[in-house]
Design a protein around this motif. Sequence first.
Motif, PDB file in Angstrom:
ATOM      1  N   TYR A 125       0.830  -1.207   0.000  1.00  0.00           N
ATOM      2  CA  TYR A 125       0.000   0.000   0.000  1.00  0.00           C
ATOM      3  C   TYR A 125       0.864   1.255   0.000  1.00  0.00           C
ATOM      4  CZ  TYR A 125      -3.654   3.296   1.349  1.00  0.00           C
ATOM      5  OH  TYR A 125      -4.519   4.366   1.392  1.00  0.00           O
ATOM      6  N   SER A 126       1.968   1.229   0.736  1.00  0.00           N
ATOM      7  CA  SER A 126       2.873   2.391   0.749  1.00  0.00           C
ATOM      8  C   SER A 126       3.481   2.622  -0.637  1.00  0.00           C
ATOM      9  CB  SER A 126       3.975   2.177   1.786  1.00  0.00           C
ATOM     10  OG  SER A 126       3.432   2.003   3.076  1.00  0.00           O
ATOM     11  N   LYS A 127       3.863   1.538  -1.297  1.00  0.00           N
ATOM     12  CA  LYS A 127       4.418   1.677  -2.639  1.00  0.00           C
ATOM     13  C   LYS A 127       3.368   2.189  -3.622  1.00  0.00           C
ATOM     14  CE  LYS A 127       7.971  -1.899  -2.152  1.00  0.00           C
ATOM     15  NZ  LYS A 127       8.478  -3.214  -2.658  1.00  0.00           N
ATOM     16  N   MET A 128       2.133   1.713  -3.477  1.00  0.00           N
ATOM     17  CA  MET A 128       1.070   2.180  -4.356  1.00  0.00           C
ATOM     18  C   MET A 128       0.793   3.661  -4.135  1.00  0.00           C
ATOM     19  SD  MET A 128      -2.946   1.093  -4.480  1.00  0.00           S
ATOM     20  CE  MET A 128      -3.258   2.166  -3.077  1.00  0.00           C
ATOM     21  N   THR A 129       0.785   4.088  -2.898  1.00  0.00           N
ATOM     22  CA  THR A 129       0.556   5.506  -2.604  1.00  0.00           C
ATOM     23  C   THR A 129       1.657   6.370  -3.187  1.00  0.00           C
ATOM     24  OG1 THR A 129      -0.534   4.852  -0.543  1.00  0.00           O
ATOM     25  CG2 THR A 129       0.139   7.153  -0.755  1.00  0.00           C
ATOM     26  N   ALA A 130       2.905   5.922  -3.061  1.00  0.00           N
ATOM     27  CA  ALA A 130       4.018   6.680  -3.646  1.00  0.00           C
ATOM     28  C   ALA A 130       3.936   6.705  -5.162  1.00  0.00           C
ATOM     29  CB  ALA A 130       5.347   6.070  -3.192  1.00  0.00           C
ATOM     30  N   PHE A 131       3.480   5.598  -5.754  1.00  0.00           N
ATOM     31  CA  PHE A 131       3.358   5.538  -7.206  1.00  0.00           C
ATOM     32  C   PHE A 131       2.262   6.476  -7.705  1.00  0.00           C
ATOM     33  CE2 PHE A 131       1.347   3.683 -10.982  1.00  0.00           C
ATOM     34  CZ  PHE A 131       2.431   3.625 -11.846  1.00  0.00           C
ATOM     35  N   LEU A 132       1.137   6.510  -6.997  1.00  0.00           N
ATOM     36  CA  LEU A 132       0.031   7.366  -7.421  1.00  0.00           C
ATOM     37  C   LEU A 132       0.361   8.839  -7.249  1.00  0.00           C
ATOM     38  CD1 LEU A 132      -3.052   5.382  -6.053  1.00  0.00           C
ATOM     39  CD2 LEU A 132      -2.179   5.486  -8.394  1.00  0.00           C
ATOM     40  N   GLU A 133       1.240   9.167  -6.308  1.00  0.00           N
ATOM     41  CA  GLU A 133       1.640  10.561  -6.151  1.00  0.00           C
ATOM     42  C   GLU A 133       2.472  11.043  -7.337  1.00  0.00           C
ATOM     43  OE1 GLU A 133       3.645  10.783  -2.469  1.00  0.00           O
ATOM     44  OE2 GLU A 133       1.814  10.681  -1.244  1.00  0.00           O
ATOM     45  N   LYS A 134       3.194  10.115  -7.949  1.00  0.00           N
ATOM     46  CA  LYS A 134       4.020  10.476  -9.103  1.00  0.00           C
ATOM     47  C   LYS A 134       3.259  10.367 -10.412  1.00  0.00           C
ATOM     48  CE  LYS A 134       8.276   8.903  -6.847  1.00  0.00           C
ATOM     49  NZ  LYS A 134       9.436   7.967  -6.931  1.00  0.00           N
ATOM     50  N   SER A 135       2.323   9.437 -10.481  1.00  0.00           N
ATOM     51  CA  SER A 135       1.587   9.224 -11.721  1.00  0.00           C
ATOM     52  C   SER A 135       0.115   9.036 -11.398  1.00  0.00           C
ATOM     53  CB  SER A 135       2.121   7.993 -12.461  1.00  0.00           C
ATOM     54  OG  SER A 135       1.340   7.709 -13.592  1.00  0.00           O
ATOM     55  N   GLN A 136      -0.733   9.521 -12.276  1.00  0.00           N
ATOM     56  CA  GLN A 136      -2.172   9.419 -12.085  1.00  0.00           C
ATOM     57  C   GLN A 136      -2.730   8.105 -12.611  1.00  0.00           C
ATOM     58  OE1 GLN A 136      -3.883  11.577 -10.315  1.00  0.00           O
ATOM     59  NE2 GLN A 136      -2.030  12.821 -10.020  1.00  0.00           N
ATOM     60  N   GLU A 137      -1.916   7.271 -13.238  1.00  0.00           N
ATOM     61  CA  GLU A 137      -2.376   5.998 -13.766  1.00  0.00           C
ATOM     62  C   GLU A 137      -2.634   5.025 -12.626  1.00  0.00           C
ATOM     63  OE1 GLU A 137       0.369   4.541 -16.551  1.00  0.00           O
ATOM     64  OE2 GLU A 137       0.260   6.291 -17.886  1.00  0.00           O
ATOM     65  N   GLN A 138      -3.769   4.398 -12.655  1.00  0.00           N
ATOM     66  CA  GLN A 138      -4.151   3.464 -11.608  1.00  0.00           C
ATOM     67  C   GLN A 138      -4.136   2.015 -12.081  1.00  0.00           C
ATOM     68  OE1 GLN A 138      -7.903   4.591  -9.930  1.00  0.00           O
ATOM     69  NE2 GLN A 138      -7.238   6.646  -9.392  1.00  0.00           N
ATOM     70  N   GLU A 139      -3.718   1.769 -13.283  1.00  0.00           N
ATOM     71  CA  GLU A 139      -3.775   0.414 -13.815  1.00  0.00           C
ATOM     72  C   GLU A 139      -2.548  -0.402 -13.450  1.00  0.00           C
ATOM     73  OE1 GLU A 139      -4.344   0.873 -17.945  1.00  0.00           O
ATOM     74  OE2 GLU A 139      -6.426   1.518 -17.789  1.00  0.00           O
ATOM     75  N   ASN A 140      -1.384   0.244 -13.477  1.00  0.00           N
ATOM     76  CA  ASN A 140      -0.147  -0.521 -13.318  1.00  0.00           C
ATOM     77  C   ASN A 140       0.168  -0.885 -11.881  1.00  0.00           C
ATOM     78  OD1 ASN A 140       0.321  -0.434 -16.084  1.00  0.00           O
ATOM     79  ND2 ASN A 140       1.387   1.528 -15.955  1.00  0.00           N
ATOM     80  N   HIS A 141      -0.506  -0.265 -10.908  1.00  0.00           N
ATOM     81  CA  HIS A 141      -0.161  -0.587  -9.516  1.00  0.00           C
ATOM     82  C   HIS A 141      -0.617  -1.990  -9.129  1.00  0.00           C
ATOM     83  CE1 HIS A 141      -4.379   0.785  -8.694  1.00  0.00           C
ATOM     84  NE2 HIS A 141      -4.310  -0.177  -7.798  1.00  0.00           N
ATOM     85  N   ALA A 142      -1.440  -2.638  -9.971  1.00  0.00           N
ATOM     86  CA  ALA A 142      -1.852  -4.013  -9.680  1.00  0.00           C
ATOM     87  C   ALA A 142      -0.673  -4.973  -9.752  1.00  0.00           C
ATOM     88  CB  ALA A 142      -2.946  -4.454 -10.647  1.00  0.00           C
ATOM     89  N   THR A 143       0.372  -4.597 -10.464  1.00  0.00           N
ATOM     90  CA  THR A 143       1.546  -5.457 -10.571  1.00  0.00           C
ATOM     91  C   THR A 143       2.345  -5.508  -9.279  1.00  0.00           C
ATOM     92  OG1 THR A 143       2.826  -3.600 -11.466  1.00  0.00           O
ATOM     93  CG2 THR A 143       1.698  -5.028 -13.046  1.00  0.00           C
ATOM     94  N   LEU A 144       2.009  -4.672  -8.317  1.00  0.00           N
ATOM     95  CA  LEU A 144       2.719  -4.696  -7.040  1.00  0.00           C
ATOM     96  C   LEU A 144       2.478  -6.003  -6.289  1.00  0.00           C
ATOM     97  CD1 LEU A 144       2.016  -1.039  -5.824  1.00  0.00           C
ATOM     98  CD2 LEU A 144       4.173  -1.944  -6.709  1.00  0.00           C
ATOM     99  N   VAL A 145       1.334  -6.622  -6.518  1.00  0.00           N
ATOM    100  CA  VAL A 145       0.970  -7.862  -5.834  1.00  0.00           C
ATOM    101  C   VAL A 145       1.240  -9.027  -6.771  1.00  0.00           C
ATOM    102  CG1 VAL A 145      -0.868  -9.147  -4.694  1.00  0.00           C
ATOM    103  CG2 VAL A 145      -0.792  -6.655  -4.508  1.00  0.00           C
ATOM    104  N   SER A 146       2.086  -9.928  -6.339  1.00  0.00           N
ATOM    105  CA  SER A 146       2.428 -11.107  -7.146  1.00  0.00           C
ATOM    106  C   SER A 146       2.009 -12.366  -6.399  1.00  0.00           C
ATOM    107  CB  SER A 146       3.928 -11.139  -7.454  1.00  0.00           C
ATOM    108  OG  SER A 146       4.677 -11.189  -6.247  1.00  0.00           O
ATOM    109  N   PHE A 147       1.915 -13.453  -7.132  1.00  0.00           N
ATOM    110  CA  PHE A 147       1.477 -14.728  -6.564  1.00  0.00           C
ATOM    111  C   PHE A 147       2.641 -15.709  -6.536  1.00  0.00           C
ATOM    112  CE2 PHE A 147      -2.364 -12.910  -8.502  1.00  0.00           C
ATOM    113  CZ  PHE A 147      -3.189 -12.861  -7.380  1.00  0.00           C
ATOM    114  N   SER A 148       2.674 -16.506  -5.501  1.00  0.00           N
ATOM    115  CA  SER A 148       3.690 -17.549  -5.382  1.00  0.00           C
ATOM    116  C   SER A 148       3.319 -18.727  -6.278  1.00  0.00           C
ATOM    117  CB  SER A 148       3.809 -18.000  -3.928  1.00  0.00           C
ATOM    118  OG  SER A 148       2.608 -18.601  -3.497  1.00  0.00           O
TER     119      SER A 148
END
Length: 549
Positions: free
Chosen positions: A195-218
């Motif tokens: 969530y912290s990384k997503m918040t930092a990403f959204l502050e730099k960019s208004q795109e909300q699509e790419n932050h889904a890649t922050l969560v990966s599956f084992s």
Amino acid sequence: MNKTWSLFLKNGDCSCGGTILTLPGRIVENGSEQGSYDADKGIFTIRLPKETPGQHFEGLNMLTALLAPRKSRTAKPLVEEIVASEIPEEVVDDEEFDWEIEQTPYEEVSESALNPQCHYGFGNLRSGVLQRLQDELSDVVDIKDPDFTPAAERRQKRLATELAKFDPDHYLADFFEDEAIEQILKYNPWWTDKYSKMTAFLEKSQEQENHATLVSFSEEEKYQLRKFVNKSYLLDKRACRQVCYSLIDILLAYCYETRVTEGEKNVESAWNIRKLSPTLCWFETWTNVHDIVVSFGRRVLCYPLYRHFKLVMKAYRDTIKILQLGKSAVLKCLLDIHKIFQENDPAYILNDLYISDYCVWIQKVKSKKLAALAEALKEVSLTKAQLGLELEELEAAALLVQEEETALKAAHSVSGQQTLCSSSEASDSEDSDSTVSSGNEDSGSDSEQDELKDSPSETVNSLQGPFLEESSALLIVDGGVRRNTAIQESDASQGKPLSSSWPLGVSGPLIEELGEQLKTTVQVSEPKGTTAVNRSNMQERDGCQTPNN
């Protein structure tokens, strides 16, 4: 990125056929395709170009949704699902999803009269499937005979059970002794960093699509996704709302469990999740988000080991973060719940009723719907008074008792210090008096020793021996009459002035002469009732006079 990777999964036996990955975007075959095969792992890797270079393919990690079965070409089905790409954009994406229940005229008709079997499970799509599982079901859910218990009756029984279960002593113990709870509150689960990384990403960019890649599956989670059967759910608006509400309820319970165990699952994890979720434990149905949060707060303060209001609010904020991270984060939580229930013998029933369907359904949900659900949850405010357990009154009474006990202890402490000081002063006074008296006695003793230095020892013994036998006797010692020491001490303790033990002016020769003449001890006993005032008269009357110089 102009190209994407797609996988063609096939069994070892070619006759069994294969399953095709249905990509969320269009690809083309223009001769630039590439492919490889790993014989050790039995995996084909195919690289194909996108029809629109740079296009974002959303949901590539949703493997169950990608494993779509081929459509039948022989006959048109009676009920056909329309592909999302064929629906106009304004119909697919309802950005402003109304989470309020639709207002309908009230009808005086009981639910049991309309439908003798009540519904439950994912989207309330199940009924009549638990009659043969009553023995196993008693260890999983609290509701008895769910097939014939209407929703209103379930809610009434649940609220009554929670009130009976609430333990004020347990709650106050956690309220005052909260060291372990404060430690739990400091724990950061995996979604906190994301969530912290997503918040930092959204502050730099208004795109909300790419932050889904922050969560990966084992790899284990990917295997779980491949095991699910892909299917579609035909849900009306009411059922869809109910599914979203129950999702919040389940995530709240999971967030609490993850925090109190600090990410380390144990044998009680399955119990915690299903006990804190009325959806799983009572097959509860919801009409608004606020009721979900209130019910979760009540159950946290009634059932688990740690019962504190701060844990309720922490799980509430964690659920908001998960929903804002998107369906990848939600799916990761659901997969974990599915694994916990699958490893618990009676709890696997809940996977069949709820969790497995949630794991498939969430992969096809639009991200905007989850974002709207997170916003609806953020607008909810929860106070202790809304829980209906009289927590504020209970805390106020406990604090008042604590203050009284503290004041009482302080009063006892001050009283004890005063008593100790008084005893110390009295002891010092007695020591001082004892020192003065001892000094006087030592002085008299030294004088006595000087006077008796030259007299024979047998004369001294003959004079001292009889005088120590009677405590009230008058003594003639070295030419003078003196009172017994015990009488002197008694008079001194009563505040009477002490008479001199030895008369003044007694000389050494007189003592020697008296020692030679007296062979016996003259002892005069006081009659009973005789006071010290008339002792001199008694001495004169009996002829006992002290010699003069």
